[in-house]
Design a protein around this motif. Structure first.
Motif, PDB file in Angstrom:
ATOM      1  N   LEU A 220       0.828  -1.210   0.000  1.00  0.00           N
ATOM      2  CA  LEU A 220       0.000   0.000   0.000  1.00  0.00           C
ATOM      3  C   LEU A 220       0.867   1.267   0.000  1.00  0.00           C
ATOM      4  N   MET A 221       1.886   1.286   0.840  1.00  0.00           N
ATOM      5  CA  MET A 221       2.738   2.475   0.931  1.00  0.00           C
ATOM      6  C   MET A 221       3.478   2.729  -0.380  1.00  0.00           C
ATOM      7  N   GLN A 222       3.930   1.670  -1.026  1.00  0.00           N
ATOM      8  CA  GLN A 222       4.621   1.846  -2.307  1.00  0.00           C
ATOM      9  C   GLN A 222       3.676   2.420  -3.359  1.00  0.00           C
ATOM     10  N   SER A 223       2.452   1.923  -3.421  1.00  0.00           N
ATOM     11  CA  SER A 223       1.488   2.441  -4.400  1.00  0.00           C
ATOM     12  C   SER A 223       1.151   3.905  -4.111  1.00  0.00           C
ATOM     13  N   LEU A 224       1.001   4.260  -2.818  1.00  0.00           N
ATOM     14  CA  LEU A 224       0.697   5.644  -2.454  1.00  0.00           C
ATOM     15  C   LEU A 224       1.839   6.584  -2.852  1.00  0.00           C
ATOM     16  N   GLU A 225       3.075   6.166  -2.610  1.00  0.00           N
ATOM     17  CA  GLU A 225       4.221   7.018  -2.948  1.00  0.00           C
ATOM     18  C   GLU A 225       4.327   7.246  -4.460  1.00  0.00           C
ATOM     19  N   GLU A 226       4.014   6.196  -5.224  1.00  0.00           N
ATOM     20  CA  GLU A 226       4.046   6.345  -6.688  1.00  0.00           C
ATOM     21  C   GLU A 226       2.974   7.324  -7.158  1.00  0.00           C
ATOM     22  N   ARG A 227       1.791   7.260  -6.590  1.00  0.00           N
ATOM     23  CA  ARG A 227       0.707   8.157  -7.007  1.00  0.00           C
ATOM     24  C   ARG A 227       0.951   9.584  -6.520  1.00  0.00           C
ATOM     25  N   ILE A 228       1.595   9.715  -5.350  1.00  0.00           N
ATOM     26  CA  ILE A 228       1.946  11.063  -4.879  1.00  0.00           C
ATOM     27  C   ILE A 228       2.992  11.685  -5.791  1.00  0.00           C
ATOM     28  N   SER A 229       3.973  10.885  -6.207  1.00  0.00           N
ATOM     29  CA  SER A 229       5.008  11.386  -7.119  1.00  0.00           C
ATOM     30  C   SER A 229       4.415  11.787  -8.463  1.00  0.00           C
ATOM     31  N   ALA A 230       3.314  11.110  -8.846  1.00  0.00           N
ATOM     32  CA  ALA A 230       2.653  11.443 -10.119  1.00  0.00           C
ATOM     33  C   ALA A 230       1.745  12.658  -9.989  1.00  0.00           C
ATOM     34  N   GLY A 231       1.673  13.259  -8.796  1.00  0.00           N
ATOM     35  CA  GLY A 231       0.885  14.470  -8.609  1.00  0.00           C
ATOM     36  C   GLY A 231      -0.586  14.254  -8.339  1.00  0.00           C
ATOM     37  N   GLU A 232      -0.971  13.052  -7.897  1.00  0.00           N
ATOM     38  CA  GLU A 232      -2.386  12.773  -7.656  1.00  0.00           C
ATOM     39  C   GLU A 232      -2.855  13.253  -6.281  1.00  0.00           C
ATOM     40  N   ALA A 233      -1.917  13.601  -5.394  1.00  0.00           N
ATOM     41  CA  ALA A 233      -2.282  14.086  -4.068  1.00  0.00           C
ATOM     42  C   ALA A 233      -1.366  15.234  -3.685  1.00  0.00           C
ATOM     43  N   ALA A 234      -1.974  16.434  -3.513  1.00  0.00           N
ATOM     44  CA  ALA A 234      -1.182  17.612  -3.180  1.00  0.00           C
ATOM     45  C   ALA A 234      -1.256  17.956  -1.698  1.00  0.00           C
ATOM     46  N   PRO A 236      -2.708  16.446   2.527  1.00  0.00           N
ATOM     47  CA  PRO A 236      -3.041  15.248   3.315  1.00  0.00           C
ATOM     48  C   PRO A 236      -4.459  14.737   3.108  1.00  0.00           C
ATOM     49  N   GLN A 237      -5.438  15.618   2.893  1.00  0.00           N
ATOM     50  CA  GLN A 237      -6.806  15.152   2.693  1.00  0.00           C
ATOM     51  C   GLN A 237      -6.952  14.377   1.390  1.00  0.00           C
ATOM     52  N   ALA A 238      -6.202  14.762   0.365  1.00  0.00           N
ATOM     53  CA  ALA A 238      -6.223  14.010  -0.891  1.00  0.00           C
ATOM     54  C   ALA A 238      -5.593  12.632  -0.702  1.00  0.00           C
ATOM     55  N   LEU A 239      -4.633  12.535   0.225  1.00  0.00           N
ATOM     56  CA  LEU A 239      -4.000  11.246   0.511  1.00  0.00           C
ATOM     57  C   LEU A 239      -5.015  10.253   1.078  1.00  0.00           C
ATOM     58  N   ARG A 240      -5.983  10.747   1.819  1.00  0.00           N
ATOM     59  CA  ARG A 240      -7.028   9.881   2.353  1.00  0.00           C
ATOM     60  C   ARG A 240      -7.808   9.202   1.232  1.00  0.00           C
ATOM     61  N   GLY A 241      -8.140   9.979   0.198  1.00  0.00           N
ATOM     62  CA  GLY A 241      -8.861   9.423  -0.941  1.00  0.00           C
ATOM     63  C   GLY A 241      -8.038   8.384  -1.689  1.00  0.00           C
ATOM     64  N   LEU A 242      -6.725   8.615  -1.808  1.00  0.00           N
ATOM     65  CA  LEU A 242      -5.870   7.638  -2.482  1.00  0.00           C
ATOM     66  C   LEU A 242      -5.818   6.321  -1.708  1.00  0.00           C
ATOM     67  N   LEU A 243      -5.703   6.403  -0.382  1.00  0.00           N
ATOM     68  CA  LEU A 243      -5.652   5.194   0.434  1.00  0.00           C
ATOM     69  C   LEU A 243      -6.967   4.410   0.326  1.00  0.00           C
ATOM     70  N   LYS A 244      -8.063   5.115   0.338  1.00  0.00           N
ATOM     71  CA  LYS A 244      -9.374   4.474   0.207  1.00  0.00           C
ATOM     72  C   LYS A 244      -9.477   3.741  -1.126  1.00  0.00           C
ATOM     73  N   ASP A 245      -8.984   4.366  -2.189  1.00  0.00           N
ATOM     74  CA  ASP A 245      -9.044   3.762  -3.520  1.00  0.00           C
ATOM     75  C   ASP A 245      -8.152   2.530  -3.613  1.00  0.00           C
ATOM     76  N   GLU A 246      -6.956   2.585  -2.997  1.00  0.00           N
ATOM     77  CA  GLU A 246      -6.034   1.451  -3.045  1.00  0.00           C
ATOM     78  C   GLU A 246      -6.609   0.244  -2.302  1.00  0.00           C
ATOM     79  N   ILE A 247      -7.236   0.487  -1.157  1.00  0.00           N
ATOM     80  CA  ILE A 247      -7.842  -0.619  -0.410  1.00  0.00           C
ATOM     81  C   ILE A 247      -9.000  -1.224  -1.206  1.00  0.00           C
TER      82      ILE A 247
END
Length: 469
Positions: A220-234, A236-247
């Protein structure tokens, strides 16, 4: 306190056999002792209260009995002549002017007393009902007016349970996991101004402590870091949505409902360690299949545990299905044979076979499961079509270990996760599917018949991540 130490050793040994982690055994043994001691004190107090109340009752009874005994003592020694004189005395009391008549013959007394006794009472009897009729009519009228309000109060009660939606029941069942996982994630993200290394480390710690497991957490952490690097989360609140989607994505890989139409009968063999709720799960599954219009047959293959067949029979009666069973201690493979023959003969749509609870480390018991599989396959080619492993969500990572060893021994094809409403370790559901590739078929979110639900990953994630208020 030597007796207490011996008792504690026996309880700890029993808990070890039941699969309770070693660090929890001593605490659970002490808790059990406290509960038993409390029950003993309550029982002693109750008996004391009962004993204190008893003397007041016989006292009244003795007072009531004494006069009757005295009367009996007076009457018993009386002779026939004395009793006759007593009767004449009673007649004399009812007729005041009869003192001179006592010297006459008995026949004269009877003739004179009969008409005098009949006339006065007859007048009193006629007058008394006239005075009692009016109050009776007045009492009946209010009784009729009080009946309608009772019906009005009882009518709305059955409508209450219908309003509870499946989403609300799922959310209530996941309350502990939500508080432990999502509540901590929201607190972490709300206190952070940006996505940095410290935030990611704390998020990783939250996932590990929620029983996601190291392998699943790292993925999960690896996928989140890749999506953050791609600019999908600017933020912390956007990070919540990414984690929800990955799960959600990982849970969707597990969703594979049972295909009951692929075979007739469709055979489900239920396995698992002791105490995870296999028999209860079978009863609830039978209820669901019957409500779908399927004919269901149950096989009581747990011949090792005392009263296991009786317990399954009770669940069968609740669901309205028949149970094939033998005597306790019989060969489980023989029960599987009888159940398979009966399912084919009666053209049942579904056959659910219970098996004995066993520790996943017992090789000989695992071999017994393989024998049952061979018997089922011989009688119904391809059976069992589903080997459902029941695991207890409250055991956390131990459930993952059980699933791995059962999968190696008997080719587990799906999981039923019970007691999800009683734990904060719901993350292990994601870990089992992610690490073993096993689909979660059902989740238990309560004690009711309807609380064993087919697993819906989207509903699960939405209920888990719903923000309160």
């Amino acid at each position: 306190m030597e007796w207490f130490s011996r008792w504690k050793l026996v309880v700890v040994e029993w808990l070890a056999q039941a699969g309770v982690p070693e660090e929890q055994r001593a605490t659970m043994a002490l808790a059990l002792f406290i509960v038993l001691a409390g029950l003993g004190l309550l029982l002693t107090g109750w008996l004391a209260v009962r004993l204190l109340k008893k003397p007041s009752v016989p006292a009244v009874e003795e007072q009531a009995v004494e006069p009757t005994v005295a009367e009996q003592e007076i009457i018993e020694p009386a002779s026939a002549e004395e009793s006759a004189s007593l009767v004449e005395a009673d007649d004399a009391l009812q007729e005041p002017p009869v003192e001179p008549v006592v010297e006459e013959s008995k026949d004269a007394l009877i003739e004179e007393s009969a008409p005098e006794e009949v006339v006065p009472p007859s007048e009193e009897i006629v007058s008394s009902p006239e005075t009692e009729v009016a109050p009776v009519e007045e009492e009946v009228a209010p009784a009729i007016t009080e009946a309608p309000p009772v019906e009005e109060v009882a009518a709305p009660e059955p409508e209450v349970p219908v309003k509870v939606s499946l989403f609300e029941r799922m959310r209530a069942g996941l309350a502990k996991t939500q508080a432990s996982l999502v509540g901590r994630i929201d607190a972490l993200l709300s206190s952070s101004q940006s996505i940095d290394e410290d935030l990611m480390e704390e998020l990783e710690e939250v996932l590990v402590t929620a029983d996601f497991g190291m392998q699943t957490t790292m993925g999960l952490m690896q996928s989140l870091e890749e999506r953050i690097s791609a600019g999908e989360a600017a933020d912390p609140q956007a990070l919540r949505g990414l984690l929800k989607d990955e799960i959600r994505q990982r849970l969707r890989l597990e969703a594979a409902p049972l295909d009951l139409e692929s075979s007739t009968p469709y055979v489900i063999m239920v396995v698992g360690v002791n105490g995870v709720g296999k028999t209860t799960t079978i009863g609830k599954l039978a209820h669901q299949f019957v409500s779908q219009g399927k004919t269901v047959l149950l096989g009581a293959g747990d011949t090792f545990r005392a009263a296991a067949a009786e317990q399954l029979t009770v669940w069968g009666e609740r669901a309205g299905v028949e149970v094939i069973r033998q005597e306790s201690g019989s060969d489980p493979a023989a029960v599987a044979f009888d159940a398979a023959k009966a399912a084919v003969a009666r053209k049942a749509d579904v056959l659910i076979l219970d098996t004995a609870g066993r520790l996943h480390t017992k090789v000989n018991l695992m071999e017994e499961l393989k024998k049952i599989r061979r018997v089922l396959d011989r009688e119904i080619p391809g059976a069992p079509h589903e080997t459902l492993l029941v695991v207890d969500a409250t055991t956390g990572q131990n459930a993952l270990v059980q699933a791995r060893l059962f999968q190696e021994a008997v080719e587990v094809s799906g999981l039923a996760l019970t007691k999800l409403d009683g734990t904060a370790r719901g993350g292990m559901l994601v870990a089992i599917g992610n690490e073993l590739g096993l689909p979660v078929r059902y989740v238990g979110i309560g004690e009711g018949m309807e609380d064993l639900r087919p697993f819906d990953p989207d509903l699960f994630v939405e209920a888990l991540f719903e923000q309160q208020g």
